[in-house]
Design an enzyme around this catalytic site. Structure first.
Site, short mmCIF file in Angstrom:
data_model
loop_
_atom_site.label_atom_id
_atom_site.label_comp_id
_atom_site.label_asym_id
_atom_site.label_seq_id
_atom_site.Cartn_x
_atom_site.Cartn_y
_atom_site.Cartn_z
N ASP A 182 36.64 42.19 38.09
CA ASP A 182 36.09 40.91 37.64
C ASP A 182 36.87 39.77 38.28
O ASP A 182 38.11 39.72 38.16
CB ASP A 182 36.13 40.80 36.12
N ASP A 224 28.86 31.51 45.86
CA ASP A 224 28.15 32.59 46.56
C ASP A 224 28.96 33.09 47.75
O ASP A 224 29.01 34.29 48.03
CB ASP A 224 26.79 32.09 47.03
N GLU A 273 29.94 37.94 38.28
CA GLU A 273 31.12 38.16 39.13
C GLU A 273 31.80 39.49 38.84
O GLU A 273 32.95 39.71 39.23
CB GLU A 273 32.12 37.01 38.94
N ASN A 278 32.75 27.82 40.52
CA ASN A 278 31.41 27.24 40.61
C ASN A 278 31.39 25.79 40.17
O ASN A 278 30.75 24.94 40.79
CB ASN A 278 30.43 28.05 39.76
#
Length: 396
Positions: free
Chosen positions: A258, A275, A301, A266
């Site tokens: 993770d 991305d 993620e 983000n």
């Protein structure tokens, strides 16, 4: 034995009409496929060319000769364009279209010559016009769809027959004295050449749909953003790997990964940077895996590694190698600033023999992952069930 040319032309007209209809239907749901559009236009051009040649009894001979053969030559160039787009994803070189211009000049030069002199020149010219398409398939199509091999073979045969027709016309001009002259050589070469072109068209349709099926299969199994396996495929491959390891008496490891503080990436740098981080993460992970290992995106993620024939020590070594590599990985944002990235990992191992399900591995790896998060992130934690008999107890 002889073959009637007008009858052959009518038969070929019907065949090309059928192919053009098939291509039009195929193109109906794939408007953005430039290669299929080019081949479709080429087939319509061939159909128009045969119509012009057949209409010689109604239109002036020079118009029929120039218009019909020009359209046939245009169709061949459009087919070459389609093959370049299909195989190389780019237009055909300009010299391919130079063939069309040069061919039309040659048609003008021989248009008023007797058919016995005109036919060999035009046949050889059309045969040569097919060679660029044969060449691009030969050079770039060996690893492409199998149906494309049929296209290459039929185009090559058509080119050879047309060039043979040209040579034969020079040797036996009496066989080509009239378009309606029913000689075996004229009829047979005409039939074989354009039947091969017809077969190439149907082969190209098959190749296009073969590629579409492959793309759909990839979309069904691969995460479109990162190129890793999607969740459903990861589950399936984990189940298959577990079954195989049970048969072989080997352990299997599952690593839950993770990305740390991914929401912050983000929020601060934008989703395009997020991305890019996910893509770079998967690319980095793949470099540290064996051919039989699997990386899958479980959601957002979170990712998972399926490591067959791997015990606890080996799985922790892989997870630690991934963690160190990600720690060194820095992805630039839209302003060129480097974004630091770290990852936390939880490792669970199914020991050799029966008793452990994929769901249990997921659960134990998740528990280890959350412990890694609670202990400060950017670390690898093994499952507490590894080597403790908890799996066997849970199964019982």
């Amino acid at each position: 034995m002889s073959l009637d040319i007008p009858t052959l032309m009518l038969t070929l007209l019907l065949g090309y009409l059928l192919l053009s209809v098939v291509l039009a239907v195929a193109l109906g749901g794939r408007r953005h496929d430039q290669e299929l559009r080019s081949w479709t236009l080429g087939s319509w051009a061939l159909l128009g060319g045969f119509l012009m040649l057949t209409a010689r009894v109604w239109v002036p001979m020079p118009v029929s000769v120039l218009g019909g053969n020009s359209l046939i030559l245009l169709g061949m160039c459009l087919h070459t364009e389609a093959l370049y787009r299909f195989l190389l994803d780019k237009p055909a070189p300009r010299w391919v279209w130079g063939i069309l211009g040069g061919g039309m000049v040659m048609l003008l030069a021989v248009m008023f010559q007797p058919l016995s002199q005109r036919s060999p020149v035009i046949s050889a010219m059309l045969g040569l016009a097919l060679l660029p398409g044969v060449h691009v398939i030969w050079v770039h199509g060996r690893r492409a769809e199998r149906s494309l091999r049929t296209v290459g073979v039929t185009l090559a045969l058509a080119a050879l027959v047309l060039m043979f027709r040209g040579v034969h016309g020079l040797v036996s001009p009496h066989d080509y004295a009239s378009l309606t002259h029913s000689s075996l050589s004229q009829g047979l070469t005409f039939l074989i050449a354009f039947l091969c072109l017809l077969g190439a068209g149907f082969g190209f349709v098959l190749a296009s749909f073969e590629r579409l099926a492959q793309r759909m299969e990839v979309l069904a199994t691969v995460d479109g953003l990162t190129g890793s396996m999607n969740r459903a495929t990861t589950d399936t491959m984990l189940a298959h790997a577990l079954a195989r390891c049970r048969r072989e008496g080997q352990p299997l490891a599952f690593v839950a990964l993770d990305l740390d503080h991914f929401k912050r990436i983000n929020d601060l740098h934008g989703h395009s940077t997020g991305d890019a981080v996910l893509r770079a993460f998967v690319a980095t992970v793949k470099l540290r895996l064996r051919a039989g290992d699997v990386v899958g995106r479980l959601g957002g993620e979170e990712f998972g590694l399926v490591l067959p024939n791997t015990g606890a020590a080996g799985a922790e070594h892989v997870a630690e190698a991934v963690r160190r590599a990600i720690e060194k990985m820095q992805v630039p944002n839209a302003d060129g600033q480097l974004v630091p990235v770290t990852v936390s990992a939880g490792v669970a191992v199914a020991p050799a023999g029966p008793g452990v399900s994929g769901e249990q591995l997921y659960r134990e790896a998740d528990r280890a992952l959350y412990r890694a998060k609670a202990l400060g992130r950017n670390r690898v934690e093994p499952s507490e069930a590894v080597g403790s008999g908890l799996f066997e107890t849970a199964q019982a």
